[in-house]
Design an enzyme around this catalytic site. Structure first.
Site, PDB file in Angstrom:
ATOM      1  N   ASP A   1     103.356  18.879  -7.061  1.00 19.78           N
ATOM      2  CA  ASP A   1     105.060  18.923  -6.719  1.00 19.78           C
ATOM      3  C   ASP A   1     105.477  19.244  -8.083  1.00 19.78           C
ATOM      4  OD1 ASP A   1     106.050  18.597  -4.352  1.00 19.78           O
ATOM      5  OD2 ASP A   1     106.003  16.586  -4.205  1.00 19.78           O
TER       6      ASP A   1
ATOM      7  N   GLN B   1     105.727  12.226  -0.103  1.00 19.17           N
ATOM      8  CA  GLN B   1     107.010  12.960   0.374  1.00 19.17           C
ATOM      9  C   GLN B   1     108.167  12.148  -0.051  1.00 19.17           C
ATOM     10  OE1 GLN B   1     107.291  15.947   2.084  1.00 19.17           O
ATOM     11  NE2 GLN B   1     109.439  15.609   1.762  1.00 19.17           N
TER      12      GLN B   1
ATOM     13  N   LYS C   1     104.061  21.322   5.607  1.00 21.27           N
ATOM     14  CA  LYS C   1     103.064  21.346   4.846  1.00 21.27           C
ATOM     15  C   LYS C   1     101.571  21.384   5.211  1.00 21.27           C
ATOM     16  CE  LYS C   1     106.676  19.474   1.392  1.00 21.27           C
ATOM     17  NZ  LYS C   1     107.217  18.460   1.073  1.00 21.27           N
TER      18      LYS C   1
END
Ligand code: NAD
Length: 279
Positions: free
Chosen positions: A119, A96, A52
């Site tokens: 997200d 994460q 990422k």
């Protein structure tokens, strides 16, 4: 023989479009920032976080990395998120997952401002998707819609069957296909006659988490098959939830694993971050 839906090429196309957008914004004096938080050092999470950050660097997004020790408390993590919520230089916040067991994942997701929820996991983002309002969409299903559109595969009026009802793939996938005017059926581990239902599909999206479970006996001749699964087989090679060798001869189009859905997830995360900065 099926056409291969090339997620590597399409994700690169999206990243290059974003790179141009970000560079135009920079010329106007606007820099985009993303905070990437990892708690603990799970090796798979470290790889995902690294990818990422690499994608951010490629596109020109400034990434701020927070590598927190395993013992970090829920309060400490939420305090950091709240600080980042207030920081004007940060447009997207990514925690994460999974977080260590002593931290409540739902509370962490809820702590992220919906305006920075790149997200798309915040209940407000999920609610907005379900009633057709603007909001961030979970990256993997959003990437699948891009794969279909950019491969000129029509969704409107098509029989779409999704296998799997997880919050990050199956459910948002079904809502997105519905938004595109598909006729959508969601199946799961308790579905009866799974084969028969799948055989109705013009577009079959498979997100089960079981290596090679879906073979040609589940697929209608000429269907488009999207394989979300990622597994390593006994020879350490990647494979999906679809038995590619069995399905490829009868499908009209299919995503390979690797190189299909996988690369799209990060591309859409980058897209969400650019959108967050433009809000
Ligand atoms: P999950 O375990 O949360 O959900 C699996 C779903 O499959 C469940 O809803 C369950 O009801 C259904 N299911 C299980 N067994 C079934 C059966 N025998 N018949 C019908 N349905 C069944 O998984 P997930 O997070 O949705 O992920 C699914 C797969 O996709 C995994 O392999 C995961 O690694 C992969 N994945 C890939 C990406 C990517 O970027 N490519 C992103 C997320 C997940």
């Amino acid at each position: 023989m099926a056409t291969l839906i090339d997620g590597k090429r399409i994700s690169q196309e999206i990243k290059d479009e974003l790179k141009e957008k970000v560079s135009a914004l920079k010329e106007q004096g606007k820099e985009i920032g993303m905070a990437v938080i990892q708690v603990g050092n799970d090796p798979a999470s470290t790889v995902y976080v690294g990818n990422k950050k690499k994608a951010c660097a490629y596109i020109g997004i400034r990434s701020e990395s927070y590598e927190l020790p395993e013992e970090t408390t829920e309060e400490e993590l939420i305090e950091l998120i709240e600080k980042l919520n207030q920081d004007d230089r940060i447009h997207g916040i990514l925690v994460q997952l999974p977080v260590p067991k002593h931290i409540n994942e739902d509370k962490v997701i809820k702590a992220i401002s919906p305006n920075k929820d790149v997200d798309g996991f915040h209940p407000q983002s999920v609610g907005a998707l379900s009633i057709g309002q603007k909001g961030f969409v979970s990256c993997t299903p959003a990437g699948i819609i891009q794969l279909l559109k950019r491969s000129n595969i029509e969704i409107e009026g098509k029989e779409c069957v999704v296998i799997g009802r997880s919050n990050i793939v199956g459910k948002p996938m079904a809502l997105l296909l519905l938004r595109e005017n598909g006729t959508v059926t969601v199946t799961h581990s308790k579905t009866k006659n799974l084969k028969e239902v799948c055989k109705r599909a013009d577009i079959l999206v498979v997100a089960i988490g079981k290596p090679k479970m879906i073979d040609a006996s589940y697929v209608k001749e000429g269907a488009v098959v999207i394989d979300v699964g990622i597994h390593r087989n006994e020879n350490n090679k990647l494979c999906g939830d679809v038995d590619f060798e069995s399905v490829e001869p009868i499908a009209s189009a299919i995503t390979p694993v690797p190189g299909g859905v996988g690369p799209m997830t990060i591309a859409m995360l980058m897209n969400n971050c650019v959108e967050a900065a433009l809000m």
